[in-house]
Design an enzyme around this catalytic site. Structure first.
Site, PDB file in Angstrom:
ATOM      1  N   THR A   1       0.857  -1.237  -0.067  1.00 58.04           N
ATOM      2  CA  THR A   1       0.079  -0.175   0.205  1.00 58.04           C
ATOM      3  C   THR A   1       0.756   1.200   0.069  1.00 58.04           C
ATOM      4  O   THR A   1       0.693   2.260  -0.606  1.00 58.04           O
ATOM      5  CB  THR A   1      -0.881  -0.083   1.236  1.00 58.04           C
TER       6      THR A   1
ATOM      7  N   HIS B   1       2.010   1.983  -3.443  1.00 60.03           N
ATOM      8  CA  HIS B   1       0.994   2.599  -4.053  1.00 60.03           C
ATOM      9  C   HIS B   1       0.893   3.966  -3.914  1.00 60.03           C
ATOM     10  O   HIS B   1       0.540   4.888  -4.799  1.00 60.03           O
ATOM     11  CB  HIS B   1      -0.587   1.965  -3.770  1.00 60.03           C
TER      12      HIS B   1
END
Lengths: 345, 345, 345, 345
Positions: free
Chosen positions: B44, B47
């Site tokens: 994450t 990202h």
């Protein structure tokens, strides 16, 4: 017994069927002969009748089809000790090997070497049918013939609906074919909170209400997700029983399910489907069960208990015909404007 | 304590990050301040760093990101009674409402009003981070810092792998990112029979073997289904842990699963995926669990028990960097040729 | 609000109770004040009233007792955000620590540091009672006061009966106190097959039949095991809910249970009991659940769903009295010839 | 094959046994003949040998006893299609009816019409034994004979230990007979946290440590409850496997179990036992499983998977004797200072 019998047959690789006079089957030592009292038409029989791609690839004519029925034992093989002539019976139509990992661990319903009556071997659209003794289900005499004849699909509904908790739960059922309709009645009987049913056929939506659905939505005209959320304080349904086999139904059901809810997937789709599994399954922490047939024979015992306790499936059986009227019967089944359709020999 | 601290920040809506000197956070009465000892980079965070569509839609700069860490309590809010300065801790990064249906039924991990540290509020890529007392996990002192820092992803793996039976089962794990790799080690520890792992990155396949996989297949070059069937007497794997989030991995896993087997779905796909659910789930009578995060706090207790019993995750932590080297660290994470990557303040 | 209120108190270590005028309690920041509309007498209150050994060892007078009630919020603590004056509520009477292993794993009902309202702290046999906000259960307005007041014992019955499968199962319930009676109604609602209830009090056996029992046996005069076997084709009951706390009831239930059946053990015995666990549990391959209280708050949600779906418990509430008539009320409860008895302030 | 064979027999109702030369058994069409390679002595055989009350009431001499064994198929009945002469096999010793509710629902281990080899029919303490084909378990060739011969008791341990979660759990095992010892090894293999074992025999406590117990307590000399609580932060063991069949062991185990923990009850007690089920089961919210035999054949598949994955049971087999030395062998078994004892024909 006569030497010949009437039988509804798929004689060649083509649309339709024909009613023939054929020799009686001969039972093996471990089998019994059943005189058919009532048979019911399954969606699978519709596929065989209309001879679609699946049927063409699977069925080897000539074949007597049909696998849902009840009747009376009229002959008993030499090795069969616990069954008698005159007993009213139905039968599980999956003949299993008894020797594979699945059969030896109580999972005969997914036996790796199964034969299906009326698909792989001659079936019940006939005056007589032979059945392995171990597949016979002795009927409680209080259960009417038309209900005794439809235990195969009702069993699928029992298996799908009662594999996890129903009592007090909001239940969404997509697809009101006979199995979906039976599931409505079963969930109502088992103490469900609100039952939401969907279909595209008005006749079946009316039946769903009659069998106990609180809400019966036209899947095309209604915003199913919005309605279910509105009726569940925005949480969504606790349970989603998928019995339509349609991509849209599955994705809508995923959206309408509450987080942590559970799903039974029974409907067969036409090829691959495009699914949102992130929001539909992963983030929701959902639990999903693939449902194949009926547990052998846990489901049959459970179904009998429900029927004897007052589960009323009579509204599910909507039409009956004689064998001779089979064309009318199949036209009706293929139209979808019916519940279960019974054929009488 | 100093008045300012180093913090790795997403300052504006753009690729990258910057290391800043910022004021220390102020804790509320129910919170504690943790001095970060080690932080770990999650996919994450990758990202957020590379600022993809998901990040753009979700993250509101300026934000200190990072959510995997361990540290030491340095300040305690006035209402916090059971925590003390000096205690070594990690933390669950999901801050939950405590009042919704899910929170009140032991399902806080799917709380309907959750905030995630390092995503919705300032995170742990900093010298200090504030955390609600109820989210603090007191560490057993015997657990090393780099393991204490990665309990968030390891917890995901524990949740996914131990939600159903592993002991004696053949397990297929698709995707050898850190969670998949942790799952390999956990399944080995829990008495799995054969463990099959797949990835497209050779570095990770080697790590999978090191952590206990019997077979580590390149998902592109190997006929996974054929190999798994060959190694399981043609039955297929008993368990399928999906941690790749790829359509092909899911369909291959469905095919490689034995009938009646179970699946954990943890990987997030890039949009809808086209699946064969007939053969993959329905006919198989498979059971599937969607996996979201970690159970609060069942998973943490279980994870601690595994670590104290000898679960060895050291090979999973492959690289470490100082905060100042964050660009190198993120480049490595985005390359995929690593296990867990630790950042030290 | 007035400054004083009526309260039914145990003022000293002796039999009986007294109705007193006492100052109103003062709520803390995280609490609410509830004006009691209806309270119900529990068996535990009977023990406190008649001051038996258990009561003497556990209760520290002076104490306002009573823990089953409903009412209306009349004051809200400064930290309580989600509750409002005027809301109709009931409450879970177990105040839990929130920090132990059990509380942190969704098992607050077995918290290791619990306080019970009306036992450890002042209870609801008063015009006003203070309750931690997190213990408040907001009532659906359609549920009548006398039902809202008895959710504590009904919750016990929900917990005991629905912890495993009821639908289609033959159920034996030993002991028709209020919890046993509620269990009868719940099992009927959840689609049980035959329900067998036992007690020694004819009034309660009549109530059991009214609430849905197919058979209600006097435990002294009837050969329970023989009757159950006769009605179940010699197999025995699928489910045994033990709510009597008597050695004979437990051993009889063990004998009347079918192999592979399941048991909920809720009744509290008077000391050790002599049991045949070989035939009763081991050889049968039985599964047994010890039942303590209600799941917090899974059981409350489930109970609400049942009540809103049509579970009818009105026959369970048989008598009501004013606070001033408390002696008559307790005499009745101690006689056993009643269902639930309500006290109105 | 010879026409006669050696067989260890109970010839009359009296203590002891005798080694006889008897005619070979004749197999039926559905049976196979197995040449015994190794047999093992069960506690049950000890009861038969020493002719206690149970034996006197159950056994009808003359009988060849013994039910734990492995061997090689030397003859195959006319209806047996899937087994061949020369195959190495073991066998499940419960011959079931196949027709009762239990057999038809995957619960053959509690069949209502079972026959047990070596108890109801001639057993395996002989050179040859006949077995129904469906009871044959084909051995993986890598499993050594002495392990193949003890799968009956090891299966009991697998059934008891793996019926619920072991991984990461603290496990108390009361009673270190062969089944308890096997359970120690199985729990260790399945990732248990701390394993506490108890017995009164030092030889067996030493074996328990060798098989993986962290703690092995003399049940008479040690305060078991105190020790377990000390080692589990005062919570108690998560799991309690009762394999002693002693009242004190059961009550101690109840006390040593944490709230919400689970129990397998396998030991058979000598008549009724006086139990504290209030504190032991009810208030704890414990879950308890009665364990009868082995699942047919789920347990056998699981056991094979464990053995092939590295479960090492060799330390469990401590002694071996020839048939001719049977008196020494039985004396040893009855002394308790041994693990499994093998008899070779």
């Amino acid at each position: 017994m006569a030497k010949t019998m009437k039988a509804l047959m798929k004689k060649k690789s083509a649309v339709g069927a024909s009613l023939e006079e054929v020799p009686l089957p001969k039972i093996k030592n471990g089998e019994v002969m059943v005189k058919v009292k009532a048979a019911a038409i399954c969606g699978t029989d519709g596929h065989i009748y209309s001879w679609d791609r699946w049927a063409e690839s699977r069925i080897k004519p000539p074949l007597i089809f049909g696998h849902e029925f009840c009747g009376e034992i009229v002959e008993v093989g030499s090795e069969v000790k616990d069954l008698k002539v005159g007993t009213k019976v139905s039968a599980e139509g999956h003949f299993i090997c008894g020797k594979c990992f699945f059969c030896r661990t109580g999972q005969g319903h997914i036996c790796q070497d199964v034969e299906i009556i009326g698909v792989d071997t001659d079936g019940c659209f006939a005056e007589y049918v032979r059945v392995p003794a171990e597949n016979i289900w002795v009927m409680d005499p209080s259960i009417p013939e038309e209900i005794a004849a439809i235990q195969d699909p009702v069993g699928n509904a029992v298996h799908a609906a009662l594999i996890d908790e129903i009592v007090g739960n909001n239940v969404l059922i997509t697809g009101c074919g006979p199995i979906g309709l039976a599931a409505v009645a079963i969930c109502r009987f088992a103490g469900a909170r609100k039952i939401f049913a969907t279909d595209v056929n008005q006749y079946r939506l009316d039946l769903a209400r009659k069998l106990g659905a609180d809400f019966a939505y036209n899947a095309v005209e209604t915003d199913l997700v919005k309605e279910v959320l509105k009726e569940t304080h925005g949480l969504g349904a606790d349970v989603f029983l998928e019995m339509a086999g349609k991509e849209k139904a599955i994705n809508d059901g995923f959206k309408a399910l509450r987080k942590g809810g559970w799903i039974s997937l029974l409907g067969i789709t036409d090829g691959n489907v495009s699914l949102d599994i992130n929001d539909g399954l992963v983030f929701k922490g959902a639990k999903l069960y693939g449902i194949n047939g009926r547990l052998m024979y846990d489901t049959w015992y459970k179904m009998e208990a429900l029927l004897l306790s007052g589960l009323d499936l009579k509204p599910l059986v909507t039409h009956s015909f004689s064998f001779e009227e089979f064309e009318k019967a199949f036209d009706l089944v293929l139209s979808g404007s019916c519940g279960k359709v019974i054929l009488y020999p």
